[in-house]
Design a protein around this motif. Sequence first.
Motif, mmCIF file in Angstrom:
data_model
loop_
_atom_site.group_PDB
_atom_site.id
_atom_site.type_symbol
_atom_site.label_atom_id
_atom_site.label_comp_id
_atom_site.label_asym_id
_atom_site.label_seq_id
_atom_site.Cartn_x
_atom_site.Cartn_y
_atom_site.Cartn_z
ATOM 1 N N ALA A 157 39.569 13.978 102.877
ATOM 2 C CA ALA A 157 39.763 13.818 101.437
ATOM 3 C C ALA A 157 41.198 14.175 101.052
ATOM 4 C CB ALA A 157 38.779 14.693 100.669
ATOM 5 N N GLU A 158 41.723 15.240 101.627
ATOM 6 C CA GLU A 158 43.104 15.626 101.340
ATOM 7 C C GLU A 158 44.071 14.525 101.751
ATOM 8 O OE1 GLU A 158 46.273 19.219 102.441
ATOM 9 O OE2 GLU A 158 44.219 19.285 103.193
ATOM 10 N N LYS A 159 43.806 13.927 102.913
ATOM 11 C CA LYS A 159 44.649 12.829 103.390
ATOM 12 C C LYS A 159 44.603 11.638 102.444
ATOM 13 C CE LYS A 159 45.357 9.967 107.524
ATOM 14 N NZ LYS A 159 44.834 9.651 108.886
ATOM 15 N N ALA A 160 43.415 11.405 101.831
ATOM 16 C CA ALA A 160 43.244 10.269 100.920
ATOM 17 C C ALA A 160 43.615 10.598 99.484
ATOM 18 C CB ALA A 160 41.789 9.788 100.976
ATOM 19 N N GLY A 161 44.062 11.832 99.234
ATOM 20 C CA GLY A 161 44.446 12.227 97.882
ATOM 21 C C GLY A 161 43.263 12.492 96.972
ATOM 22 N N ILE A 162 42.125 12.887 97.573
ATOM 23 C CA ILE A 162 40.912 13.166 96.798
ATOM 24 C C ILE A 162 40.718 14.678 96.671
ATOM 25 C CG2 ILE A 162 38.387 13.039 96.852
ATOM 26 C CD1 ILE A 162 38.570 10.284 97.944
ATOM 27 N N GLU A 163 40.363 15.122 95.485
ATOM 28 C CA GLU A 163 40.098 16.540 95.230
ATOM 29 C C GLU A 163 38.613 16.832 95.429
ATOM 30 O OE1 GLU A 163 40.004 19.703 91.476
ATOM 31 O OE2 GLU A 163 41.004 17.756 91.266
ATOM 32 N N ILE A 164 38.293 17.927 96.115
ATOM 33 C CA ILE A 164 36.905 18.375 96.258
ATOM 34 C C ILE A 164 36.582 19.277 95.072
ATOM 35 C CG2 ILE A 164 35.239 19.612 97.684
ATOM 36 C CD1 ILE A 164 36.238 17.078 99.007
ATOM 37 N N SER A 165 35.660 18.834 94.207
ATOM 38 C CA SER A 165 35.361 19.579 92.986
ATOM 39 C C SER A 165 34.220 20.570 93.156
ATOM 40 C CB SER A 165 35.027 18.606 91.853
ATOM 41 O OG SER A 165 33.902 17.814 92.192
ATOM 42 N N GLY A 166 33.547 20.561 94.290
ATOM 43 C CA GLY A 166 32.477 21.522 94.557
ATOM 44 C C GLY A 166 31.837 21.276 95.896
ATOM 45 N N VAL A 167 31.345 22.336 96.527
ATOM 46 C CA VAL A 167 30.655 22.241 97.822
ATOM 47 C C VAL A 167 29.428 23.143 97.788
ATOM 48 C CG1 VAL A 167 30.789 22.649 100.307
ATOM 49 C CG2 VAL A 167 32.806 21.811 99.081
ATOM 50 N N GLU A 168 28.295 22.620 98.222
ATOM 51 C CA GLU A 168 27.079 23.429 98.346
ATOM 52 C C GLU A 168 26.419 23.170 99.682
ATOM 53 O OE1 GLU A 168 24.218 24.485 95.249
ATOM 54 O OE2 GLU A 168 25.223 22.951 94.039
ATOM 55 N N PHE A 169 25.983 24.254 100.347
ATOM 56 C CA PHE A 169 25.223 24.150 101.587
ATOM 57 C C PHE A 169 23.767 24.500 101.291
ATOM 58 C CE2 PHE A 169 29.583 25.048 102.992
ATOM 59 C CZ PHE A 169 29.775 23.960 103.830
ATOM 60 N N ILE A 170 22.873 23.585 101.612
ATOM 61 C CA ILE A 170 21.461 23.707 101.244
ATOM 62 C C ILE A 170 20.612 23.934 102.499
ATOM 63 C CG2 ILE A 170 19.581 22.668 99.944
ATOM 64 C CD1 ILE A 170 22.148 22.921 98.302
ATOM 65 N N PRO A 171 19.840 25.025 102.582
ATOM 66 C CA PRO A 171 18.945 25.225 103.727
ATOM 67 C C PRO A 171 17.971 24.060 103.885
ATOM 68 C CG PRO A 171 19.154 27.251 102.462
ATOM 69 C CD PRO A 171 19.826 26.165 101.654
ATOM 70 N N LEU A 172 17.563 23.801 105.125
ATOM 71 C CA LEU A 172 16.710 22.645 105.415
ATOM 72 C C LEU A 172 15.358 22.700 104.718
ATOM 73 C CD1 LEU A 172 17.420 22.200 109.242
ATOM 74 C CD2 LEU A 172 18.244 20.762 107.378
ATOM 75 N N GLU A 173 14.882 23.911 104.407
ATOM 76 C CA GLU A 173 13.549 24.028 103.800
ATOM 77 C C GLU A 173 13.568 23.839 102.282
ATOM 78 O OE1 GLU A 173 15.208 28.264 104.218
ATOM 79 O OE2 GLU A 173 15.154 26.411 105.412
#
Length: 432
Positions: free
Chosen positions: A208-224
């Motif tokens: 994303a950084e290479k493409a000039g895109i900003e990451i506005s949020g990240v969430e990691f969700i448990p499988l259950e």
Amino acid sequence: MGELNSSGNDCGSHLDSARPTRRSILKGVALTAGAILLSKPGILRAAEQEEIQVASMFDLTGNLNIYGVQQMNVSKYAIDAINQNGGVLGKKLVLNAFDTQSKIELYSRYAQEIGTNEKVAAVVGCFTGASREAARPVLSRFKKLLFFPTIDEGGECDRYTFMQGTDCVQQEGPLIEWAAKNAGKTLYVVAADYVYGHVANAWTKALAEKAGIEISGVEFIPLEVSDFSSTIRKIQSAKPAAIMSNLVGSNHIAFYRQFAAAGLNGSIPIVSPVFGLGNEQEILSAEESKGIVVAYSYFEALESPENKIFLDGFRKQYPSSGVVADTPAQVWIAWHQWKQAVEKAGTTDIMPVVEALESGQAYTGPAGPVVVDAPSHRNIQDVHLARVNADQKFEIIEKFQQMKPTRQVVGAEACDLTGTDKGAHRMIEPKF
């Protein structure tokens, strides 16, 4: 349930004498549920030298069976097709099929069983990175060849392991490029909370950084987890141009339902390198899945003689099994790449087969031409972007020819299995 061969002998209970030995105890593990030796009932087995035993480990039950059932169907289909065309080196293949029940501990347990069986020449199996890493070190220790047919995060640096599925660079590169052109310059990431999700997210950030895109949020969700109300609220607040979904398993399907119910699927497109591996587009309604963009090497919609032959034969053998996604097709490719390498080597011995796979020999199957990139043990292959249409089918919208896999892990090191790492049997694990 014992593992029986067609002569009626119990393969898991051979004893040299009345006193059990360590070897016989290990073999006795086959008496537990999960292993089925595929052979035609009522027909005596041919002489041992006329057979080659192989194995598959897939999740036929449990949370991940939306992937595993079709993987095993294609594994059986591939073995049958190879046998109908003369086998390998003129010998019949016999498939030892293991149901790992979506339990990581069963992968290591069955890998131990396979490892102690000197007759097993190769294994095609595993779905998640966690299951692969439960089985791979065990199989490598016993010098067993493992083919991993699932898309994954990369990092395997093992001379005895080969990956058929696309890696993060081969998939997320085209997806992020599409999102930048068609949606905008902000991306919100939702990912499964295990090794794949974390490494894939590291690649997402880098690409994303290479493409000039900003990451506005990240969430990691448990499988259950299946309640995404909190995630939906965060997305509504962040107002990203697009969503990158690295969610997996049957529980995570709920995200797409809740995303559509919140009215977001009409305004925020979803791109995903994992959606559709379990035919989620058919499980969801047309409204819930329409417009999701994915990237894989294989889709049923590909038009080629090889894909027509593959699908026609599969439909004849499994007429009600549903759509064939990328991972099952990669199972077919794995078995045929192994067959091709064995016949080039003239033996099933592991190192001659490894060297044959590394030699650059091409195989053309249902996904098109593939060839092993020797340093990474991954396939150079075509990658297709596709979008779910109103009929809940994937419509191919763009093709990227013969994309090369990465030889490095973002934030960590590179792997060269024909150079500095030619004796390696390890996993490169970046720190987050």
